[in-house]
Each structure stands twice: as C-alpha cells, then as structure tokens.
Design a protein around this motif. Structure first.
Motif, PDB file in Angstrom:
ATOM      1  N   PRO A  20       0.799  -1.229   0.000  1.00 50.00           N
ATOM      2  CA  PRO A  20       0.000   0.000   0.000  1.00 50.00           C
ATOM      3  C   PRO A  20       0.834   1.283   0.000  1.00 50.00           C
ATOM      4  O   PRO A  20       0.411   2.300  -0.545  1.00 50.00           O
ATOM      5  CB  PRO A  20      -0.827  -0.121   1.289  1.00 50.00           C
ATOM      6  N   VAL A  21       2.060   1.233   0.583  1.00 48.99           N
ATOM      7  CA  VAL A  21       2.928   2.422   0.581  1.00 48.99           C
ATOM      8  C   VAL A  21       3.312   2.761  -0.866  1.00 48.99           C
ATOM      9  O   VAL A  21       3.205   3.912  -1.303  1.00 48.99           O
ATOM     10  CB  VAL A  21       4.204   2.187   1.429  1.00 48.99           C
ATOM     11  N   PHE A  22       3.730   1.726  -1.617  1.00 47.39           N
ATOM     12  CA  PHE A  22       4.134   1.964  -3.011  1.00 47.39           C
ATOM     13  C   PHE A  22       2.929   2.266  -3.896  1.00 47.39           C
ATOM     14  O   PHE A  22       3.037   3.049  -4.841  1.00 47.39           O
ATOM     15  CB  PHE A  22       4.985   0.800  -3.531  1.00 47.39           C
ATOM     16  N   ALA A  23       1.780   1.672  -3.577  1.00 44.74           N
ATOM     17  CA  ALA A  23       0.552   1.983  -4.316  1.00 44.74           C
ATOM     18  C   ALA A  23       0.188   3.457  -4.134  1.00 44.74           C
ATOM     19  O   ALA A  23      -0.221   4.126  -5.083  1.00 44.74           O
ATOM     20  CB  ALA A  23      -0.586   1.078  -3.849  1.00 44.74           C
ATOM     21  N   ARG A  24       0.375   3.964  -2.906  1.00 48.34           N
ATOM     22  CA  ARG A  24       0.112   5.377  -2.641  1.00 48.34           C
ATOM     23  C   ARG A  24       1.126   6.254  -3.351  1.00 48.34           C
ATOM     24  O   ARG A  24       0.800   7.288  -3.912  1.00 48.34           O
ATOM     25  CB  ARG A  24       0.185   5.635  -1.131  1.00 48.34           C
ATOM     26  N   LEU A  25       2.397   5.803  -3.357  1.00 46.63           N
ATOM     27  CA  LEU A  25       3.457   6.548  -4.037  1.00 46.63           C
ATOM     28  C   LEU A  25       3.150   6.686  -5.533  1.00 46.63           C
ATOM     29  O   LEU A  25       3.232   7.772  -6.093  1.00 46.63           O
ATOM     30  CB  LEU A  25       4.803   5.826  -3.832  1.00 46.63           C
ATOM     31  N   PHE A  26       2.786   5.562  -6.183  1.00 44.15           N
ATOM     32  CA  PHE A  26       2.563   5.589  -7.634  1.00 44.15           C
ATOM     33  C   PHE A  26       1.132   5.978  -7.999  1.00 44.15           C
ATOM     34  O   PHE A  26       0.824   6.196  -9.168  1.00 44.15           O
ATOM     35  CB  PHE A  26       2.904   4.224  -8.251  1.00 44.15           C
ATOM     36  N   PHE A  46       5.220  -3.408  -9.786  1.00 46.24           N
ATOM     37  CA  PHE A  46       4.654  -2.174 -10.319  1.00 46.24           C
ATOM     38  C   PHE A  46       5.434  -1.884 -11.595  1.00 46.24           C
ATOM     39  O   PHE A  46       6.645  -1.661 -11.538  1.00 46.24           O
ATOM     40  CB  PHE A  46       4.855  -1.008  -9.344  1.00 46.24           C
ATOM     41  N   ARG A  47       4.788  -1.929 -12.736  1.00 47.44           N
ATOM     42  CA  ARG A  47       5.469  -1.587 -13.986  1.00 47.44           C
ATOM     43  C   ARG A  47       5.483  -0.073 -14.147  1.00 47.44           C
ATOM     44  O   ARG A  47       4.459   0.586 -13.957  1.00 47.44           O
ATOM     45  CB  ARG A  47       4.746  -2.219 -15.175  1.00 47.44           C
ATOM     46  N   ILE A  48       6.635   0.452 -14.518  1.00 44.04           N
ATOM     47  CA  ILE A  48       6.773   1.880 -14.740  1.00 44.04           C
ATOM     48  C   ILE A  48       7.539   2.059 -16.039  1.00 44.04           C
ATOM     49  O   ILE A  48       8.735   1.782 -16.094  1.00 44.04           O
ATOM     50  CB  ILE A  48       7.493   2.566 -13.559  1.00 44.04           C
ATOM     51  N   GLY A  49       6.850   2.459 -17.080  1.00 44.78           N
ATOM     52  CA  GLY A  49       7.483   2.572 -18.391  1.00 44.78           C
ATOM     53  C   GLY A  49       8.060   1.236 -18.805  1.00 44.78           C
ATOM     54  O   GLY A  49       7.400   0.209 -18.717  1.00 44.78           O
ATOM     55  N   VAL A  53       9.305  -1.749 -10.441  1.00 48.02           N
ATOM     56  CA  VAL A  53       9.751  -2.031  -9.084  1.00 48.02           C
ATOM     57  C   VAL A  53       9.203  -3.393  -8.699  1.00 48.02           C
ATOM     58  O   VAL A  53       8.060  -3.721  -9.003  1.00 48.02           O
ATOM     59  CB  VAL A  53       9.249  -0.928  -8.112  1.00 48.02           C
ATOM     60  N   GLU A  54      10.043  -4.193  -8.060  1.00 46.42           N
ATOM     61  CA  GLU A  54       9.661  -5.519  -7.586  1.00 46.42           C
ATOM     62  C   GLU A  54       9.840  -5.518  -6.071  1.00 46.42           C
ATOM     63  O   GLU A  54      10.969  -5.394  -5.597  1.00 46.42           O
ATOM     64  CB  GLU A  54      10.591  -6.542  -8.259  1.00 46.42           C
ATOM     65  N   LEU A  55       8.756  -5.643  -5.338  1.00 47.59           N
ATOM     66  CA  LEU A  55       8.855  -5.740  -3.877  1.00 47.59           C
ATOM     67  C   LEU A  55       8.954  -7.218  -3.530  1.00 47.59           C
ATOM     68  O   LEU A  55       8.176  -8.031  -4.030  1.00 47.59           O
ATOM     69  CB  LEU A  55       7.624  -5.138  -3.202  1.00 47.59           C
ATOM     70  N   LEU A  56       9.919  -7.566  -2.700  1.00 43.14           N
ATOM     71  CA  LEU A  56      10.176  -8.973  -2.370  1.00 43.14           C
ATOM     72  C   LEU A  56       9.986  -9.234  -0.892  1.00 43.14           C
ATOM     73  O   LEU A  56      10.649  -8.616  -0.052  1.00 43.14           O
ATOM     74  CB  LEU A  56      11.616  -9.331  -2.767  1.00 43.14           C
ATOM     75  N   GLU A  57       9.083 -10.151  -0.589  1.00 46.64           N
ATOM     76  CA  GLU A  57       8.816 -10.539   0.798  1.00 46.64           C
ATOM     77  C   GLU A  57       9.218 -12.004   0.973  1.00 46.64           C
ATOM     78  O   GLU A  57       8.835 -12.843   0.147  1.00 46.64           O
ATOM     79  CB  GLU A  57       7.309 -10.370   1.063  1.00 46.64           C
TER      80      GLU A  57
END
Ligand code: ZN
Length: 134
Positions: A20-26, A46-49, A53-57
């Motif tokens: 959700p942090v990155f969703a809010r950022l983008f 999150f694809r950007i152009g 970004v790949e978040l890894l848990e």
C-alpha cells in the motif's frame, strides 16, 4: 547485449504493509503478485514505463530475502537488467572475471529466467541479469 533496466528489487518484511505504501506513491494498484517457490519469496510488481519495481517478501526463514533483511534491513536489494541471451552473457561475464552466484539461469518471477552476480565483484551492488522466456 543489455536492453533495459528491467526492475529494481526492494526487500520488504511485509507486502501487506509495503504494498500500500508503493501503491500510494505511484497512485495506483500493483500490476501483479506472484510467489516464486524456488526462491521462497512473494513478489509484487509495479510496472513503470520500460522498467519497474519488484517488492520482495520472504516466505520462509531460509529465504535469501529473509537473510538480507536480517543483515541490512528493508531497502534496495538488487538491480535487474534484461539481456538478449542470458547463457552467452553468463559466459562473457565469467570470462571478464565476474563471480556469478548462478552459473546456470534459474526461474525468476514475471516470466523471466535470471542469474545473479556476486555483489563482491560489482562494488557491493547485487545485479541480476534476466531474459524473458517465450
Ligand atoms: Zn529481480
């Protein structure tokens, strides 16, 4: 040949918090979430152009991401570059004196085969080369 920066991998403890942090950022939802059992991680993209970004848990205590989090905490984990021929690139890098973590490509997330270089041969930066599987 290097084609593009495919993604920046970021180690997170909990996708439920960091997603959700990155969703809010983008300003939008992620593109997809995928579990890569072989690497014991859950990845959120999150694809950007041309990149993303790949978040890894980590999904297990012995996951390489769990070990990274223990040592370094959350943050940038690796840079991934797309190449046109991963086997050829592993051979070229080895001949150039780089130490490969993966001498043979393995399955990554998002339909890629990947191989990591050892960060001690790349100024402390973990680099992943990747090739899209067709
Ligand atoms: Zn990656």
């Amino acid at each position: 040949m290097y084609k593009r920066l495919t993604h920046i991998g970021i180690a997170v403890k909990d996708l439920g918090i960091s997603g959700p942090v990155f969703a809010r950022l983008f300003g939008r939802k992620e593109d997809h979430i995928e579990e890569v059992a072989e690497q014991r991680v859950r990845a959120m993209f999150f694809r950007i152009g041309e990149g993303g970004v790949e978040l890894l848990e980590p999904t297990a205590a012995e996951s390489p991401i769990a070990k990274f989090l223990e040592k370094r905490g959350e943050g940038v984990h690796h840079l991934s570059f797309e190449v046109d021929d991963i086997e050829k690139e592993i051979d070229r890098l080895t001949a150039e004196g780089f130490e490969m973590v993966d001498k043979v490509p393995r399955r990554g997330a998002d339909g890629f085969r990947i191989a990591f270089l050892h960060p001690k041969s790349t100024n402390g930066v973990l680099i992943e080369i990747s090739q899209k599987t067709d």
